[in-house]
Design an enzyme around this catalytic site. Structure first.
Site: not given
Ligand SMILES: *[C@@H]1O[C@H](CO)[C@@H](O)[C@H](O)[C@H]1NC(C)=O
Ligand SMILES: *[C@@H]1O[C@H](CO)[C@@H](O)[C@H](O)[C@H]1NC(C)=O
Ligand SMILES: *[C@@H]1O[C@H](CO)[C@@H](O)[C@H](O)[C@H]1NC(C)=O
Ligand SMILES: *[C@@H]1O[C@H](CO)[C@@H](O)[C@H](O)[C@H]1NC(C)=O
Ligand SMILES: *[C@@H]1O[C@H](CO)[C@@H](O)[C@H](O)[C@H]1NC(C)=O
Length: 954
Positions: A609, A612, A614-615, A732
């Site tokens: 999908l 990011g 870190f993954g 955020d």
């Protein structure tokens, strides 16, 4: 050669002459004779028939007829008994001309080829065609079989190569007196036809060893069936659904349902089946307690229950055989007793509709042994933690028997009915979270120190029962919504809630490890105090992070600020007194890595999908069809310490649950694998729909949808700020973190983190982050964080909804318009400019314009320079609710909100940052770009902290 017609005529004449003798048989009907001769011809081994040529098959006048053939007085063949004589070959197409035939026995031969149609064989009563190799059955086979009582087609590969066949509905119409329909192992496919249940004469139905799927039709309740064999369906999908219908089959003697996928409990009302002798339910997916009345059935002799998920005491028959191996019984031998706590929990599970999630986990006689959602203290059940667990039904009063319960969490389920009085007797009870259900009042009288949460039960009548005191707003978490809009229409309808929500969640798992974590661009949710006072980090240094490129709103400028001494404090915070219980509770969200591997097709590239830092986030489907988003951490960022924090964080995440917040469903750990599982939100990030709808070939969002989204976000934030167990600051909030479900309702994501602070000391807020463009000025400048910083961000999101412009866009050359918040503040009061700023995709009727104006005003209010002048989220909800509901904008447009003059400070601030960045030389300032979707990043912190921003990525 066969007998020529002339010969037949001679025989006929002879028979006529000899008439009046002892023989009762007439000379054979010429049509019937022709069929028999056809049969002889179509067999490959006609000799086994032993039919002499020349003789009358019916035995003319005293003569002996053909073997295996019987005729009536009119010379019609009425019985063909050809069973088990090794016949090979086919049946002739003319076969149905034997329309006086009453009994046909062809079973156990080697007949093959297609069955001819039996259409119009109106006299046929019994037909045995089983155990041959017939390979097709015509659609009109059963037409006009007016007298059929019994037919057996077992063990023929009928239409097997053509993908199987379904029982033609003509059977019901033509053969109302059918008593026995045997279709075992003959390649049936599809569902069990409902019309079979309406055939009132049917006593025996055998459909075993086919490829049938789906439920036993409801029409079977009330049928007169005595023997029902549905066992061992062959396909991947087998027969399924519950066994409730059995209770309506009062004549049932033999039920063979084994080897299927039947679910649910054995119905209590099976005690209606008084004739039951033989019940085989083994090898299914049955759950729950075995009804005690079952074994009391007077005729029951033979029961098999093996290989299910049955629980409670193992049943036993007084006489006869019962097997029940491989279940979850708490007491297996007759003298064994089940623990009272086990029985209480099982009763609870039963009344909650046996949620699938608990199946298999709640088994045996020790609830402290890894029962999902159950936590024990000193060997007694102390916590029942089943939020979002698919509980359906009522809350059992049996929970009142779990005397050591201190904490009951059943929020976000589908519970209905009343809160049982028995719960008030729990002496240790401290917390009862029943939020987000469909419960009704009145509430029994709990002790005042019990924290009862009922938020989000739209029909709850909050009156207490007579004599009771109303639930107090407990010290640390309000029990009822304190702000308008969160009650009543606030709850999604059950339908809405049942819908599996989707989307991937951009999340953040921060593991603050030393200064390296400074690199993590993570949104971190912080504790805030209920009284709204701010958390003051001792911000002694700050890091400004700027983007390398400026192509979009989601991978742009982020700011991370931190204090030098923060990380030691935060890390030790997680090992505080709370961490043990967090760990235990978190265990309930463990999902096996294997399952997640399957769900994502072994992390197939097609399922990605987004990516990011870190993954990678993968789309997945659990075996029950639930869509999930799975984030797979990169193994390079994992350390032991990280693992501890990972679990503690997860434990906290699992508590922040609201319909407008994307929820974590679980996590998986195995070896180096670290997986986080979120609900999947099918329509992706709001930013995609606002800014990139063209690329993605989407419809631009209507104003009505935008209003709804604004309200959803306001509600989610309100919950975080005031209604959750603790107060959280998101830090955020932005359109890339607002995810849309298939109904375009919004959920806030990336609210991931908070730090456990020992002794309620909130001075842990040390690492600040956010996305530039959405940042409140005071937060950006001082690092002083309050809920009002989120309110500011919310205001910016409202501006984005109105204008379709990104919060910040370096491509907007004009500095004036580059920062949406400042620019919007300027033009808002100039109607001409304001109109021009509205997203051109919005159809600007007067009504919509007025509505937009109100939202613009709210946006202005929310972005007030002084935090104290910004409203709280409850106010935003209050403003938005009537607009969404009634489409009725208010018209006090003249009101001026405190002369907001945003643009100057903000622009100055930006310049200040840029300057300070340029002047930094000591290495404490790092400049790096947020990873783009190709994932190239300059450095990797050894933690999970990050902000995942690629909901738009692909
Ligand atoms: C079985 O297959 C034959 C030939 O393929 C077809 O004509 C017939 O309709 C099928 N029978 C049924 C009951 O579907
Ligand atoms: C089903 O029928 C086939 C022949 O069509 C036979 O070979 C097989 O053994 C039968 N299976 C069962 C379970 O009786
Ligand atoms: C019980 O099982 C035994 C052994 O399989 C068998 O001999 C006996 O007939 C069965 N009894 C009943 C009542 O079915
Ligand atoms: C809850 O139970 C009702 C009645 O049995 C059923 O219709 C409904 O689908 C169930 N809902 C869920 C979410 O399981
Ligand atoms: C808010 O909490 C702080 C810290 O506990 C306290 O000093 C202050 O008095 C509180 N303010 C209000 C209005 O309750």
């Amino acid at each position: 050669m066969d007998a020529p017609p002339l010969l037949i005529l001679l025989f006929l004449a002879a028979a006529a002459v000899a008439g009046g003798g002892v023989a009762t048989a007439a000379t054979i009907h010429p049509g019937d004779l022709a069929v028999l001769e056809d049969l002889r011809r179509s067999l490959t081994n006609p000799d086994v028939l032993g039919w002499p040529k020349g003789a009358d098959p019916c035995g003319d006048g005293g003569g002996k007829g053909w073997a295996h053939v019987s005729c009536d007085r009119a010379g019609r063949v009425n019985n063909l008994d050809l069973k088990s004589i090794g016949l090979a070959g086919a049946l002739p197409a003319s076969f149905s001309s034997l329309d006086a035939l009453q009994d046909l026995s062809l079973q156990t031969n080697k007949l093959s080829g297609p069955l001819p149609s039996f259409r119009g064989m109106a006299a046929l009563r019994h037909a045995y065609l089983n155990d041959n190799a017939f390979d097709a059955l015509p659609k009109d086979f059963f037409d006009g079989l007016d007298s059929l009582e019994e037919i057996c087609l077992d063990n023929n590969p009928l239409n097997k190569t053509a993908g199987g066949w379904e029982i033609p509905p003509a059977l019901a119409a033509s053969s109302p007196q059918l008593q026995s329909l045997r279709l075992t192992n003959c390649s049936l496919v599809g569902g069990i036809p409902a019309f079979l249940g309406g055939m009132t004469g049917l006593q025996m139905l055998t459909l075993s060893y086919n490829s049938l799927t789906g439920p036993i039709p409801a029409t079977f309740a009330g049928s007169g069936l005595q023997k029902l064999w549905l066992n061992n369906q062959l396909g991947e999908a087998k027969l399924s659904g519950t066994l409730d219908v059995l209770a309506g089959m009062a004549d049932l003697q033999q039920a063979w349902l084994h080897g299927n996928q039947f679910t649910g409990p054995i119905p209590d009302a099976i005690s209606n089946c008084k004739q039951l002798v033989d019940l085989k339910l083994n090898n299914n997916d049955l759950v729950g307690l075995v009804p005690p009345d079952l074994t009391a059935l007077p005729l029951l002799r033979d029961v098999k229950l093996d290989n299910n998920n049955l629980v409670g005491p193992a049943p036993a028959l007084k006489s006869g055989n019962l097997t029940s191996s491989h279940n979850g019984f708490c007491a297996v031998k007759p003298d064994d007793k089940c623990a009272p706590e086990v029985m209480a929990l099982l009763q609870f599970q039963a009344e909650a509709g046996y949620p699938v999630k608990l199946t298999g986990s709640w088994s045996g006689n020790d609830p402290c042994k890894a029962w999902l959602g159950v936590t024990c203290s000193q060997g007694k059940v102390s916590v029942l933690n089943l939020p979002s667990s698919g509980l359906n039904g009522t809350i059992s009063k049996s929970l009142g028997d779990l005397s050591a319960l201190s904490d009951i969490r059943l929020d976000s389920n589908h519970l209905t009915g009343h809160v049982p009085d028995s719960l008030t007797g729990l002496k240790l009870l401290k917390k009862l979270d029943l939020g987000m259900n469909d419960l009704n009042g009145p509430l029994p009288a709990f002790r005042p120190d019990v924290n009862v949460i009922l938020t989000g039960n739209p029909n709850f009548n909050t009156k207490t029962s007579p004599g009771g005191s109303a639930p107090k707003d407990a010290p640390h978490s309000p029990t009822t919504p304190g702000t308008p809009g969160s009650q009543g229409q606030g709850a999604a309808s059950p339908g809405q809630r049942n819908k599996k929500s989707k989307i991937l969640l951009a999340t953040t798992i921060p593991v603050a490890i030393g200064v390296v974590a400074l690199l993590s661009l993570g949104a971190v949710v912080l504790f805030c105090k209920k009284n709204g006072s701010s958390v003051q980090p001792q911000a002694t240094s700050s890091v400004v992070v700027h983007p390398r490129n400026s192509s979009g709103p989601d991978n742009l400028v982020k700011i991370v600020m931190t204090s030098n001494d923060s990380f030691g404090a935060t890390s030790s915070g997680t090992s505080s007194r709370d961490s043990d219980i967090h760990m235990i509770e978190a265990r309930n969200f463990v999902i096996s890595v294997q399952v997640l591997r399957c769900a994502t097709k072994n992390f197939a590239p097609d399922n990605v999908l987004g990516r990011g830092g870190f993954g990678v986030v993968y789309k997945g489907v659990l075996h029950d069809g639930t869509m999930i988003a799975v984030k797979r951490m990169e193994s390079s960022v994992i350390s032991n310490k990280a693992l501890d924090e990972f679990q503690a964080e997860i434990a906290i995440l699992t508590k922040v649950r609201h319909r407008n917040l994307v929820s974590i469903m679980g996590y998986g750990i195995e070896g180096n694998e670290r997986l986080l599982v979120y609900e999947h939100m099918s329509n992706g990030a709001l930013s995609k729909h606002l800014f990139h709808w063209k690329q993605h070939e989407l419809e631009p969002l209507s104003w009505k949808k935008r209003l709804n989204i604004a309200l959803d976000v306001a509600r989610g934030m309100e919950y975080l700020h005031t209604l959750a167990q603790q107060c959280y600051i998101h830090r955020d909030l932005k359109s890339a973190n607002i995810l849309l479900g298939d109904d375009f309702r919004a959920k806030v994501s990336d609210f991931g983190l908070l730090k456990s602070a020992p002794d309620g000391n909130f001075s842990v807020a040390t690492r600040l982050a956010g996305t530039f463009g959405y940042l409140a000025p005071e937060y950006a400048v001082t690092g002083k964080i309050t809920t009002k910083a989120d309110v500011f961000s919310f205001g910016v999101v409202l501006m984005e909804l109105i204008t379709g412009m990104t919060a910040i866009d370096e491509r907007r050359i004009d500095e004036e318009t580059r920062y949406l918040a400042s620019w919007f503040g300027q033009i808002r009061k100039d109607e001409e400019k304001f109109r021009a700023a509205i997203d051109p995709t919005l159809e600007l009727t007067d009504e919509i314009f007025e509505s937009i104006s109100v939202v613009a005003e709210l946006a202005g209010h929310c972005t007030s320079r002084e935090p104290s002048q910004r409203p709280d989220m409850g106010h935003a909800v209050t403003v938005l609710v009537p607009m969404v509901e009634k489409w009725k904008p208010s018209n006090n447009e003249a009101e001026d909100y405190m002369g907001i003059d945003l643009h100057l400070p903000l622009l100055q601030m930006v310049k200040g940052w840029q300057e300070s960045e340029a002047s930094m030389t000591d290495g404490s300032i790092m400049s790096l770009s947020l990873e783009d979707s190709k994932g190239s990043i300059p450095a990797r912190p050894a933690g999970f902290a990050e902000s995942f921003t690629s909901a738009d990525g692909r």
